[in-house]
Enzyme design. Structure first.
Site, PDB file in Angstrom:
ATOM      1  N   ASP A 221       0.864  -1.190   0.000  1.00 43.15           N
ATOM      2  CA  ASP A 221       0.000   0.000   0.000  1.00 43.15           C
ATOM      3  C   ASP A 221       0.900   1.239   0.000  1.00 43.15           C
ATOM      4  O   ASP A 221       2.029   1.152  -0.459  1.00 43.15           O
ATOM      5  CB  ASP A 221      -0.963  -0.049   1.194  1.00 43.15           C
ATOM      6  CG  ASP A 221      -2.253   0.692   0.905  1.00 43.15           C
ATOM      7  OD1 ASP A 221      -2.176   1.880   0.561  1.00 43.15           O
ATOM      8  OD2 ASP A 221      -3.345   0.094   0.998  1.00 43.15           O
ATOM      9  N   HIS A 244       2.228   1.971  -3.170  1.00 43.77           N
ATOM     10  CA  HIS A 244       1.320   2.908  -3.836  1.00 43.77           C
ATOM     11  C   HIS A 244       1.850   4.338  -3.823  1.00 43.77           C
ATOM     12  O   HIS A 244       1.130   5.270  -4.140  1.00 43.77           O
ATOM     13  CB  HIS A 244      -0.069   2.844  -3.208  1.00 43.77           C
ATOM     14  CG  HIS A 244      -0.754   1.516  -3.444  1.00 43.77           C
ATOM     15  ND1 HIS A 244      -2.024   1.238  -3.014  1.00 43.77           N
ATOM     16  CD2 HIS A 244      -0.315   0.393  -4.072  1.00 43.77           C
ATOM     17  CE1 HIS A 244      -2.354  -0.012  -3.370  1.00 43.77           C
ATOM     18  NE2 HIS A 244      -1.325  -0.535  -4.007  1.00 43.77           N
TER      19      HIS A 244
END
Ligand SMILES: *[C@@H]1O[C@H](CO)[C@@H](O)[C@H](O)[C@H]1NC(C)=O
Length: 395
Positions: A221, A244
């Site tokens: 993430d 991310h």
């Protein structure tokens, strides 16, 4: 002995011993206190005991965790509210290991939680969140999996130093600062698989004066995520990927939300990440804002969305009445951002029709796509450019 002599003597003794009490350094070694570094014997209670002793002692104190593996079977709250100690250092050489059965932490938001502490330093050590089985449960799509616990969190705390620590395979976020003031984090490594769900590297929220320096973050993430109420944040010298990217948001989760102000992100290399530098808000009403953000000297290597503002975040199109974000975004500077995009659109400003982005500045941006010029896309975005800009600006 005469009474007055006795009083004088007592008084002198106090004067002799008082300084050594207040300036002394008390050391607590978890092995001396009974912990077994065999990776199998639960050391939860010994760590709690070490904390209570360190926290209760006057002056400075140090908790030593020698080499070896320490199973911490249960969540621990290191509560600082009643501490007498002025500074507590965790000197960790060993590895703290979370329970392998994720159900053991299913009722806890955090595995190792520091609350209301002042002057805590965490130095060294490895924190193994044992998250793989929970990720597998979540990814199987069968449901019934707990949310998971973040590995390490500091809440309502100040004057915190975290350095030289390695966090691997957290069930959820790796390191969280919420409601903190004056935090220095450096030389930290975060490592989790690129497809592990919600394993953000470092999450900062409602905090002032946080510095994140010289760290390597690989997760499934955000490498670093920045929540509402974060001010005076400094991020420098970071290697991010997979993951991310670095994200301000998601904001506009709530109608009443604190703003994000004065954030600097510099000298970051993103490798194969989903995003580079991102600002993201729900397409929902909110009184939040993002202002005075500088992204500087960043290298993108095969990044899907190197520069992105997304104010239309609304997964499954649920809970976004009117589909306009209330979050006001202004004074955002991108300076010396270069490298390669993995998609054709390397720069994307998808702002709110209700509150268009204001004063976005692009200064020397060069992003290519397959060794060709990339393109940019702007919706409700206003600003200016300076120097070489590729893709050509659409502001
Ligand atoms: C912005 O934040 C930095 C720390 O990241 C701080 O040194 C600086 O004084 C802040 N600027 C303002 C105008 O508050």
């Amino acid at each position: 002995m005469e009474k007055s002599t006795m009083i004088t003597l007592t008084f002198s003794l106090i004067l002799i011993f008082l300084p050594s009490l207040t300036i002394g350094l008390s050391t607590y070694n978890v092995v001396s206190l009974g912990a077994k570094p065999d990776g199998k014997t639960d050391s939860t209670e010994v760590f709690v005991k070490a904390w209570n002793e360190a926290c209760g002692s006057l002056g400075k104190s140090r908790i030593v965790v020698p080499e070896g593996r320490y199973l911490i079977q249960n969540a621990i709250k290191f509560d600082g509210r009643k501490c007498r100690s002025v500074a507590i250092t965790f000197d960790v050489k060993g590895t703290l290991v979370a329970p392998s059965d994720f159900h053991a932490l299913s009722s806890s938001a955090t595995w190792l939680w520091f609350d209301s502490v002042n002057g805590v330093t965490l130095s060294g050590g490895k924190f193994d969140g044992k998250g793989v089985s929970l990720w597998n449960c979540k990814m199987s799509g069968k449901g019934g999996c707990p949310k998971g616990a973040s590995t390490l969190a500091f809440t309502n705390s100040k004057n915190i130093v975290v350095r030289g620590l390695t966090s691997i395979n957290s069930q959820l976020f790796h390191i969280v600062f919420n409601g903190c003031n004056n935090v220095k984090l450096q030389s930290v490594k975060v490592l989790a698989s690129g497809n592990s769900p919600n394993t953000d590297g470092i999450h900062v929220q409602a905090s002032n004066g946080v510095t994140i320096f010289k760290s390597k973050i690989s997760t499934g993430d955000d490498c670093i995520s920045v929540g509402a109420g974060t001010t005076d944040l400094w991020i420098e010298d970071i290697l991010c990927g997979p993951g991310h990217g670095i994200s301000i948001g998601s904001l506009a989760k709530d109608m009443n939300e604190l703003g994000v102000e004065n954030v600097t992100v510099k000298d970051v290399t993103f490798v194969g990440t989903q995003n580079g530098v991102r600002i993201k808000s729900w397409a929902r009403p909110s009184n939040g804002f993002v202002k005075k953000v500088v992204f500087q000297h960043c290298t993108m290597i095969n990044v899907q969305n190197p520069i992105i503002i997304d104010q239309n975040y609304c997964p499954s199109n649920k809970g976004c009445p009117g589909k306009e974000s209330g979050v006001k975004i202004s004074d955002i500077t991108y300076e010396d951002i270069h490298g390669s995009s993995a998609t054709e659109v390397a720069v994307k400003f998808d702002c709110s029709s209700k509150h268009p982005c204001e004063n976005i500045k692009l200064d020397n941006v060069k992003l290519t796509y397959k060794n060709q010029p990339s393109i940019s896309s702007c919706t409700y975005a206003d600003g200016s450019t300076n120097g070489l800009i590729e893709p050509k600006g659409c502001l």
